[in-house]
Design an enzyme around this catalytic site. Structure first.
Site, short mmCIF file in Angstrom:
data_model
loop_
_atom_site.label_atom_id
_atom_site.label_comp_id
_atom_site.label_asym_id
_atom_site.label_seq_id
_atom_site.Cartn_x
_atom_site.Cartn_y
_atom_site.Cartn_z
N ARG A 18 0.82 -1.22 0.00
CA ARG A 18 0.00 0.00 0.00
C ARG A 18 0.85 1.26 0.00
NH1 ARG A 18 -3.20 -0.40 5.12
NH2 ARG A 18 -1.26 -1.37 5.73
N ASN A 36 -6.08 -2.87 2.37
CA ASN A 36 -6.03 -4.32 2.50
C ASN A 36 -7.45 -4.83 2.69
OD1 ASN A 36 -3.24 -4.51 2.39
ND2 ASN A 36 -2.98 -4.50 4.60
#
Length: 97
Positions: A18, A36
């Site tokens: 990320r 996520n």
């Protein structure tokens, strides 16, 4: 401008995926978010110039060192409406928790 919804499968959590996505998005001037999912995938929405979005998709497919991307599902989405989500306008890309 185009917008894409992306689901990334493989070993993509716990490897800085990320954070690398946000770094690439910021450099490419893209708006959107990444997060996520409970099932181990990573989900993202990306909005920007077509060439920048395509570059971002290639970078998401490559992933950071230590990741192993086994699948990238990409779907077209309509552009965000003004006022829909102010953080998705003007090139801001967020990591959602």
């Amino acid at each position: 401008m185009i917008r894409r919804h992306v689901l990334v499968s493989g070993h993509v959590q716990g490897v800085g995926y990320r954070y690398l996505a946000r770094k690439h998005a910021d450099r490419l001037g893209l708006a959107g978010w990444v997060r996520n999912l409970p099932d181990g995938r990573v989900e993202a929405e990306i909005e920007g110039e077509p060439a920048a979005v395509e570059t971002m998709l290639r970078r998401l497919e490559a992933g950071p060192p230590g990741s192993r991307v086994t699948g990238l599902e990409v779907a077209e989405r309509p552009l965000a409406e003004p006022g829909e989500d102010p953080d998705e306008r003007g090139g801001r890309f967020r990591i959602l928790r």
